[in-house]
Design a protein around this motif. Structure first.
Motif, short mmCIF file in Angstrom:
data_model
loop_
_atom_site.label_atom_id
_atom_site.label_comp_id
_atom_site.label_asym_id
_atom_site.label_seq_id
_atom_site.Cartn_x
_atom_site.Cartn_y
_atom_site.Cartn_z
N SER A 110 0.80 -1.07 0.21
CA SER A 110 -0.18 -0.07 0.02
C SER A 110 0.80 1.30 -0.03
N ALA A 111 0.27 2.49 -0.33
CA ALA A 111 1.14 3.62 -0.26
C ALA A 111 1.65 3.79 1.06
N SER A 112 0.64 3.58 2.16
CA SER A 112 1.33 3.56 3.56
C SER A 112 2.47 2.78 3.87
N ASP A 113 2.60 1.69 3.31
CA ASP A 113 3.59 0.94 3.61
C ASP A 113 4.85 1.58 2.74
N ALA A 114 4.79 1.87 1.63
CA ALA A 114 5.59 2.69 0.74
C ALA A 114 6.29 3.73 1.70
N LEU A 115 5.38 4.52 2.06
CA LEU A 115 5.78 5.81 2.89
C LEU A 115 6.46 5.58 3.97
N GLN A 116 6.02 4.29 4.68
CA GLN A 116 6.94 3.93 5.98
C GLN A 116 8.63 3.95 5.43
N GLU A 139 0.93 0.50 -9.88
CA GLU A 139 0.23 1.86 -10.43
C GLU A 139 -0.88 2.58 -9.62
N ARG A 140 -1.45 1.74 -8.83
CA ARG A 140 -2.66 2.11 -8.01
C ARG A 140 -1.90 2.99 -6.76
N LEU A 141 -0.66 2.06 -6.66
CA LEU A 141 -0.18 2.71 -5.22
C LEU A 141 0.49 4.24 -5.46
N VAL A 142 0.77 4.46 -6.75
CA VAL A 142 1.56 5.79 -7.16
C VAL A 142 0.43 6.79 -7.08
N HIS A 143 -1.22 6.61 -7.48
CA HIS A 143 -2.20 7.19 -7.29
C HIS A 143 -2.33 7.57 -5.81
#
Ligand code: FMN
Length: 168
Positions: A110-116, A139-143
């Motif tokens: 998820s975006a939250s995981d990537a942000l961590q 792709e969804r994660l980039v959005h």
């Protein structure tokens, strides 16, 4: 001993790879290393351009109906959600001590995981297991990341890198 677990052996391997190519050299480290910061330093000193943190964790999963191992050749590499806190901690420790870009990988779905990973100091984030399960996920994660930036008044993700606030 696990391959590359001794920082001197790791440095030798990285030196040989460095001598063999002018291409960007990413050195990927295991989360089971006894001192991942020392290994990261050894890779940096030997000429690595960047680090990838982390590889899978060794594990054994058992199919209880067949009483047989599920992963790899008996034991195997555990990837996915279980790796997220392990990889984020490795990223935090290494980026504070070693002046090389880090690609965070392990458990991102998820975006939250990537942000961590980004907050902990990674400048790149990779996805394995979750993207194999759902190839459209990156792709969804980039959005999702763009939406998070919008909510937080962030104009560039580079401004987020390493901004984790550690409790005093
Ligand atoms: C099926 C599979 C094959 C993998 N093969 C390799 C490999 O050949 N070399 C490598 O460094 N890592 C390999 N990995 C590890 C991944 O690159 C990654 O470090 C790990 O899976 C953690 O990320 P994830 O939780 O997003 O999957 C593999 C992972 C999986 C699931």
């Amino acid at each position: 001993m696990e391959f590359g677990a001794d920082p001197r052996t790791l440095a030798e391997v990285v030196r040989l790879a460095r001598a063999a190519t002018d291409r960007p050299l990413f050195v990927k480290l295991s989360p089971t290393l006894p001192d991942i910061v020392a290994s990261a330093r050894a890779a940096a000193d030997a000429g690595a351009d960047a680090l990838t943190l982390v590889n899978t964790l060794p594990g054994l999963l058992v199919d209880v109906e067949r009483r047989r191992p599920v992963l790899g050749f008996g034991s195997g590499g555990v990837s996915g959600a279980a790796l997220l806190p392990v990889g984020v901690l490795a990223t935090w420790k290494v980026t504070r001590a070693v002046d090389l870009p880090v690609m965070g990988v392990g458990g991102v779905s998820s975006a939250s995981d990537a942000l961590q990973y980004l907050l902990a100091g990674a400048t790149l984030v990779g996805m394995g297991t979750a993207a194999m399960r759902d190839p459209r996920l990156p792709e969804r994660l980039v959005h999702e990341l763009a939406a998070w930036c919008g909510r937080h008044g962030v104009t560039s993700l580079a401004d987020v890198v390493g901004t984790l606030e550690w409790p005093a």
